[in-house]
Write a protein that holds these residues in place. Structure first.
Motif, short mmCIF file in Angstrom:
data_model
loop_
_atom_site.label_atom_id
_atom_site.label_comp_id
_atom_site.label_asym_id
_atom_site.label_seq_id
_atom_site.Cartn_x
_atom_site.Cartn_y
_atom_site.Cartn_z
N LEU A 103 0.83 -1.21 0.00
CA LEU A 103 0.00 0.00 0.00
C LEU A 103 0.86 1.26 0.00
O LEU A 103 0.37 2.35 -0.31
CB LEU A 103 -0.92 0.02 1.22
N THR A 104 2.12 1.11 0.39
CA THR A 104 3.09 2.21 0.40
C THR A 104 4.40 1.65 -0.16
O THR A 104 4.52 0.43 -0.32
CB THR A 104 3.34 2.69 1.84
N PRO A 105 5.39 2.47 -0.45
CA PRO A 105 6.71 1.91 -0.74
C PRO A 105 7.17 1.08 0.45
O PRO A 105 6.97 1.48 1.61
CB PRO A 105 7.59 3.16 -0.93
N CYS A 106 7.74 -0.08 0.18
CA CYS A 106 8.11 -1.02 1.25
C CYS A 106 9.54 -1.52 1.09
O CYS A 106 9.98 -1.82 -0.03
CB CYS A 106 7.18 -2.24 1.23
N LYS A 107 10.22 -1.62 2.22
CA LYS A 107 11.52 -2.29 2.27
C LYS A 107 11.35 -3.56 3.08
O LYS A 107 10.83 -3.53 4.19
CB LYS A 107 12.57 -1.39 2.91
N CYS A 108 11.77 -4.69 2.50
CA CYS A 108 11.59 -5.99 3.14
C CYS A 108 12.89 -6.78 3.10
O CYS A 108 13.82 -6.47 2.35
CB CYS A 108 10.53 -6.81 2.38
N TRP A 109 12.88 -7.83 3.92
CA TRP A 109 13.95 -8.83 3.90
C TRP A 109 13.30 -10.17 3.56
O TRP A 109 12.45 -10.65 4.28
CB TRP A 109 14.68 -8.88 5.24
N LYS A 110 13.69 -10.72 2.42
CA LYS A 110 13.06 -11.92 1.87
C LYS A 110 13.84 -13.17 2.24
O LYS A 110 15.07 -13.19 2.23
CB LYS A 110 13.00 -11.81 0.34
N ILE A 111 13.11 -14.24 2.58
CA ILE A 111 13.71 -15.56 2.73
C ILE A 111 12.90 -16.54 1.88
O ILE A 111 11.67 -16.53 1.92
CB ILE A 111 13.79 -16.01 4.21
N THR A 112 13.59 -17.36 1.10
CA THR A 112 12.89 -18.28 0.23
C THR A 112 12.36 -19.48 1.02
O THR A 112 12.85 -19.80 2.11
CB THR A 112 13.80 -18.82 -0.88
N PHE A 113 11.37 -20.12 0.47
CA PHE A 113 10.80 -21.31 1.08
C PHE A 113 11.87 -22.38 1.27
O PHE A 113 11.95 -23.01 2.33
CB PHE A 113 9.65 -21.85 0.22
N ASP A 114 12.72 -22.57 0.26
CA ASP A 114 13.77 -23.59 0.34
C ASP A 114 14.76 -23.29 1.47
O ASP A 114 15.16 -24.19 2.22
CB ASP A 114 14.51 -23.72 -0.99
N ASP A 115 15.16 -22.01 1.61
CA ASP A 115 16.08 -21.64 2.68
C ASP A 115 15.43 -21.81 4.05
O ASP A 115 16.06 -22.29 5.00
CB ASP A 115 16.58 -20.20 2.51
N GLN A 117 13.01 -23.91 4.82
CA GLN A 117 12.89 -25.35 5.06
C GLN A 117 14.21 -25.95 5.54
O GLN A 117 14.23 -26.78 6.44
CB GLN A 117 12.43 -26.07 3.79
N ARG A 118 15.31 -25.50 4.93
CA ARG A 118 16.64 -25.99 5.33
C ARG A 118 16.91 -25.63 6.79
O ARG A 118 17.33 -26.48 7.58
CB ARG A 118 17.71 -25.39 4.41
N GLU A 125 15.96 -25.18 17.15
CA GLU A 125 15.51 -23.90 17.70
C GLU A 125 14.71 -23.09 16.68
O GLU A 125 13.78 -22.35 17.05
CB GLU A 125 16.71 -23.08 18.20
N VAL A 126 15.07 -23.20 15.42
CA VAL A 126 14.31 -22.51 14.36
C VAL A 126 12.94 -23.17 14.20
O VAL A 126 11.93 -22.48 14.03
CB VAL A 126 15.09 -22.49 13.02
N ALA A 127 12.91 -24.49 14.28
CA ALA A 127 11.62 -25.20 14.22
C ALA A 127 10.72 -24.76 15.37
O ALA A 127 9.51 -24.53 15.18
CB ALA A 127 11.85 -26.71 14.24
N GLU A 128 11.29 -24.62 16.56
CA GLU A 128 10.50 -24.18 17.71
C GLU A 128 10.02 -22.74 17.53
O GLU A 128 8.88 -22.41 17.84
CB GLU A 128 11.33 -24.31 19.00
N TRP A 129 10.90 -21.87 17.01
CA TRP A 129 10.48 -20.51 16.70
C TRP A 129 9.30 -20.53 15.73
O TRP A 129 8.32 -19.80 15.92
CB TRP A 129 11.64 -19.70 16.10
N GLY A 130 9.39 -21.36 14.69
CA GLY A 130 8.32 -21.45 13.69
C GLY A 130 7.00 -21.89 14.31
O GLY A 130 5.93 -21.35 13.98
N ARG A 131 7.06 -22.86 15.20
CA ARG A 131 5.83 -23.33 15.87
C ARG A 131 5.23 -22.22 16.75
O ARG A 131 4.02 -22.01 16.76
CB ARG A 131 6.12 -24.57 16.71
#
Length: 197
Positions: A103-115, A117-118, A125-131
């Motif tokens: 809706l406005t100009p946006c700055k983001c940080w992208k992570i791919t699905f494959d990255d 998943q890895r 700890e990342v799996a726990e963060w995700g849950r």
């Protein structure tokens, strides 16, 4: 641009305080790349399959669908320091039912699905963060859906003022109204009433 250190405030806000060590955070941060979207640009269109999610550093993004009459209905807003995602499409790898648009100009940080998943599969700890993150999102979704049924339009508007003021500052009234489940006219009346309180 790929992140080289742990000073990024947006990623700190999203990933820290969840038991991730600096070493793990560095690996997570390294998986993100900077991307910029212009106002009205689509991050994802209905029918496309999502291949990434975004950590929104600045700007405002919305998700929306078209109802059976063709009306544009906002289903979600994404504000600074939030994750922009169409979870069903990303995690099930199926075509999206929603559109996601800046809706406005946006700055983001992208992570791919494959990255993601890895990291998810290799770092407990990342799996726990995700849950934990997914649990929080389910709670917020339920809260919004119950509010649409149980709370008055004025109460829904007041909650939005208190909890997510960025939306009221940056989103067009028609998008706010559809998100609250009311008409533009009703929202204008509520705003006038609230301003006199």
């Amino acid at each position: 641009m790929v992140i080289r250190d742990l000073s990024n405030r947006t990623l700190q806000h999203i990933y820290c305080d969840n038991g991730l060590t600096d070493k793990i955070l560095e690996e997570v941060f390294q998986a993100h790349t900077e991307v910029v979207f212009q106002k009205n640009e689509f991050l994802l269109r209905q029918g496309e399959t999502s291949k990434e999610y975004y950590c929104l550093e600045s700007g405002l993004v919305r998700a929306f669908v078209h109802d059976y009459k063709g009306n544009d209905i906002t289903t979600q807003f994404f504000c600074n320091n939030e994750i922009v995602i169409e979870a069903n499409s990303l995690f099930m790898q199926i075509p999206a039912k929603e559109n996601i648009q800046a809706l406005t100009p946006c700055k983001c940080w992208k992570i791919t699905f494959d990255d993601f998943q890895r990291l998810y599969q290799n770092i407990p700890e990342v799996a726990e963060w995700g849950r934990m993150w997914m649990s929080q999102q389910l709670f917020l979704l339920k809260k919004h859906s119950v509010s649409i049924i149980a709370d008055s339009a004025t109460d829904r508007y007041l909650s939005l003022i208190k909890e997510r003021p960025q939306i009221l500052k940056e989103a067009p009234i028609k998008h706010i109204a559809s998100y609250l489940g009311i008409t533009d006219t009703s929202l204008s009346r509520i705003r006038n009433k609230v301003s006199k309180m």
